[in-house]
Design an enzyme around this catalytic site. Structure first.
Site, short mmCIF file in Angstrom:
data_model
loop_
_atom_site.label_atom_id
_atom_site.label_comp_id
_atom_site.label_asym_id
_atom_site.label_seq_id
_atom_site.Cartn_x
_atom_site.Cartn_y
_atom_site.Cartn_z
N HIS A 32 0.73 -1.11 -0.13
CA HIS A 32 0.20 -0.07 0.13
C HIS A 32 0.85 1.25 -0.04
CE1 HIS A 32 -3.96 2.18 1.72
NE2 HIS A 32 -3.12 2.91 0.99
N HIS A 34 1.24 4.75 -2.41
CA HIS A 34 1.07 5.71 -3.63
C HIS A 34 2.04 6.23 -3.89
CE1 HIS A 34 -3.52 5.44 -2.54
NE2 HIS A 34 -2.81 5.24 -1.31
N HIS A 212 -9.30 0.83 -1.32
CA HIS A 212 -9.37 1.64 0.10
C HIS A 212 -10.89 1.49 0.48
CE1 HIS A 212 -5.64 3.06 -1.51
NE2 HIS A 212 -5.66 4.02 -0.31
N GLU A 215 -11.37 3.41 5.75
CA GLU A 215 -10.21 4.22 6.50
C GLU A 215 -10.97 5.24 7.13
OE1 GLU A 215 -8.28 6.64 3.33
OE2 GLU A 215 -6.50 7.08 4.70
N ASP A 293 1.94 4.10 2.92
CA ASP A 293 0.68 4.74 2.30
C ASP A 293 1.44 6.14 1.39
OD1 ASP A 293 -1.85 5.30 1.55
OD2 ASP A 293 -2.38 6.03 3.52
N ASP A 294 1.67 7.14 2.01
CA ASP A 294 2.10 8.40 1.41
C ASP A 294 3.19 8.79 2.37
OD1 ASP A 294 -0.09 8.85 -0.52
OD2 ASP A 294 -1.24 8.53 1.39
N1 HPA Z 1 -6.36 7.27 1.26
C1 HPA Z 1 -7.48 7.74 0.16
N2 HPA Z 1 -6.72 8.30 -0.80
C2 HPA Z 1 -5.33 8.29 -0.97
C3 HPA Z 1 -4.57 8.07 0.14
C4 HPA Z 1 -5.41 7.49 1.22
O1 HPA Z 1 -4.73 7.33 2.29
N3 HPA Z 1 -3.32 8.21 -0.30
C5 HPA Z 1 -3.46 8.80 -1.53
N4 HPA Z 1 -4.59 8.63 -2.12
ZN ZN Z 2 -3.86 4.67 0.45
#
Ligand code: HPA
Ligand code: ZN
Length: 351
Positions: A32, A34, A212, A215, A293-294
């Site tokens: 996971h 991006h 996703h 969340e 994630d990011d």
């Molecule tokens: N959630 C949803 N969209 C996203 C995320 C995330 O954590 N990171 C990049 N796009």
């Molecule tokens: Zn994500």
């Protein structure tokens, strides 16, 4: 008298050197990530300069100071703005290569990366420009760093179904280079049901599917991801824990959850890192994995995520090994490749 309440909280906060060393050495897969979320402020500045793109920040410090979020949308606004510096194939190459070097330092052996084609095509950057640059870096990464890869294109769920279909059409000439589809961006108000037909087409094309869900969105969105999108993995999945029947179902189907602890913290999905659901998930028999994630926006790459939860939740070495194993068994790698990585994990864990 011994103060048991104080001593009971202490062990979880003390660094455990052998546990930390284990994390640093274990082979892992990242499921996971991006790629646009790995754009570090330094590279953002360099690319802004290279491409003469104006950005509303005067310094790297100013950029970092802006990375304070109260929810997912707060972050997404900055994330899409950051993408504007990505213009050429070389930009996407440099972005991906920088991530791979970080991943290699964290003993990552396999990555399944997300990219957001619509975040680029809507600014006039061709689908192929992004894909070519990302893929070229991944090919070099496999040869030079020993990191295998899969590429997953995500649909932006705040955009329309029609837009998602158009994006899938753009992928058609490249299906030999794209392994799966995902669903990201603003979750609440954009349930998986909105993309049921797009995902049906993607599945028919032989693509892997993930989304996703849970969340920020409710357990119902996780049910929809399972029932309507027929996902093979759930990205995040935190809120699935609110529904015991849903948990039993995910356990029964053996689905993997790609949990992102530092992301959860930065986006206020959890109040503090000790509230991460990772240990609860493992205790319930869910196949949780740890991911970043990011990472450029959330304060750490995969090992930083492992260290944060291991200390806050006082994870055992067996639990850490389990998390690393889950990352391979939950990947889209063929079973024989996974088995090779599991054997390497066992060697590190026993050595
Ligand atoms: N959630 C949803 N969209 C996203 C995320 C995330 O954590 N990171 C990049 N796009
Ligand atoms: Zn994500």
């Amino acid at each position: 008298m011994i103060d048991r309440s104080a001593s009971a909280v202490k062990p979880a906060q003390m660094p455990n050197p052998s546990r930390a060393a284990l994390i640093d050495r274990l082979p892992k897969a990242e499921l996971h990530l991006h790629i646009e979320g790995s754009l570090e402020p330094e590279l953002l500045f360099a690319l802004a300069k290279r491409n003469a793109v104006a950005i509303p920040f005067a310094s790297v410090e100013e950029v970092r100071a802006a990375y304070s979020f109260t929810n997912l949308q707060d972050f997404l606004d900055i994330y899409y703005q950051g993408m504007s510096v990505l213009q050429t194939e070389q930009d996407f190459y440099d972005l991906t290569w920088a991530y791979l070097e970080r991943a290699a330092a964290d003993t990552v052996r396999h990555v399944e990366i997300f990219f957001d084609p619509q975040g680029h095509t809507e600014r006039g950057v061709a689908f192929e420009t992004a894909l070519n640059g990302i893929e070229r870096a991944l090919i070099d990464g496999e040869a030079q760093l020993g990191i295998s890869y899969r590429i997953i294109m995500c649909f932006l769920r705040h955009l329309s179904e029609e837009d998602a279909f158009a994006t899938l059409d753009q992928a058609l000439p490249h299906l030999d280079r794209i392994d799966g589809v995902g669903l990201d961006s603003s979750e609440v108000g954009h349930p998986p049901a909105k993309f049921a037909r797009v995902f049906a087409k993607a599945r028919k094309l032989g693509l892997h599917v993930t989304a996703h869900a849970g969340e920020e969105g409710p357990p119902e969105y996780v049910y929809e991801a399972l029932d309507l999108l027929e996902v093979e993995r759930i990205d995040h999945g935190n809120r699935a824990l609110e529904d015991a029947a849903l948990v039993s179902r995910i356990v029964g189907e053996g689905l993997t959850l790609t949990v992102c602890p530092l992301s959860n913290l930065k986006l206020c999905v959890i109040k503090d890192i000790a509230a991460s659901p990772v240990k609860r998930m493992l205790d319930l028999g869910l196949k949780a994995t740890i991911n970043s994630d990011d990472p450029a926006y959330f304060g750490g790459y995969i090992n930083a995520n492992f260290h944060a939860v291991a200390e806050a939740l006082d994870l055992t070495e067996a639990e850490i090994v389990q998390l690393a194993e889950n990352s391979f068994t939950g990947s889209f790698l063929p079973v024989l490749d996974s088995a090779r990585h599991l054997a390497e994990i066992a060697e590190v864990a026993n050595g």
